[in-house]
Design a protein around this motif. Sequence first.
Motif, mmCIF file in Angstrom:
data_model
loop_
_atom_site.group_PDB
_atom_site.id
_atom_site.type_symbol
_atom_site.label_atom_id
_atom_site.label_comp_id
_atom_site.label_asym_id
_atom_site.label_seq_id
_atom_site.Cartn_x
_atom_site.Cartn_y
_atom_site.Cartn_z
ATOM 1 N N MET A 28 -23.830 -13.291 -17.219
ATOM 2 C CA MET A 28 -22.797 -12.764 -18.440
ATOM 3 C C MET A 28 -21.879 -13.538 -19.023
ATOM 4 O O MET A 28 -21.114 -13.365 -20.137
ATOM 5 N N SER A 29 -21.232 -13.612 -18.215
ATOM 6 C CA SER A 29 -20.153 -14.611 -17.474
ATOM 7 C C SER A 29 -20.038 -16.524 -18.517
ATOM 8 O O SER A 29 -19.436 -16.774 -19.506
ATOM 9 N N ALA A 30 -20.998 -16.479 -18.265
ATOM 10 C CA ALA A 30 -21.533 -18.479 -19.189
ATOM 11 C C ALA A 30 -22.374 -17.628 -20.479
ATOM 12 O O ALA A 30 -21.412 -18.412 -22.040
ATOM 13 N N THR A 31 -22.326 -16.711 -21.134
ATOM 14 C CA THR A 31 -23.673 -15.595 -22.238
ATOM 15 C C THR A 31 -22.113 -15.717 -22.502
ATOM 16 O O THR A 31 -22.592 -16.169 -23.849
ATOM 17 N N ALA A 32 -21.270 -15.551 -22.545
ATOM 18 C CA ALA A 32 -19.713 -14.888 -22.737
ATOM 19 C C ALA A 32 -19.111 -15.865 -23.825
ATOM 20 O O ALA A 32 -18.958 -16.071 -24.272
ATOM 21 N N ALA A 33 -19.400 -16.850 -22.519
ATOM 22 C CA ALA A 33 -18.500 -17.882 -22.585
ATOM 23 C C ALA A 33 -19.240 -19.399 -24.019
ATOM 24 O O ALA A 33 -18.539 -19.207 -24.773
ATOM 25 N N VAL A 34 -20.149 -18.954 -24.151
ATOM 26 C CA VAL A 34 -21.300 -19.827 -25.017
ATOM 27 C C VAL A 34 -21.250 -19.050 -26.458
ATOM 28 O O VAL A 34 -21.176 -19.981 -27.269
#
Length: 93
Positions: A86-92
């Motif tokens: 979820m953190s990686a998706t939010a960063a994108v």
Amino acid sequence: MSTEAETNDKTPSKSKRWFPLESNPDALNHYISKLGFNTSLYSFVDVYSTDEEYLSFIPSGCVGIIMLYPLTEVQEEYRKKEAQDMSATAAVE
């Protein structure tokens, strides 16, 4: 109250964390009545099983269930992976 393992976790400090709940219906009813919730309309009760023969013990008009169960290491690893994803998706975005 956090444990040392939670404090040393590499998850960002802004992430939310659920803490264990008391599973005693009387304690939960007392707590929510102190918050101003009208327990004459709805209240917590024990659900002894979700097997078909036990479902008749749940009062009619049930609007929700809180499931409390012990966490396993596999579930905790999955939770950590989901948080990272979820953190990686939010960063994108």
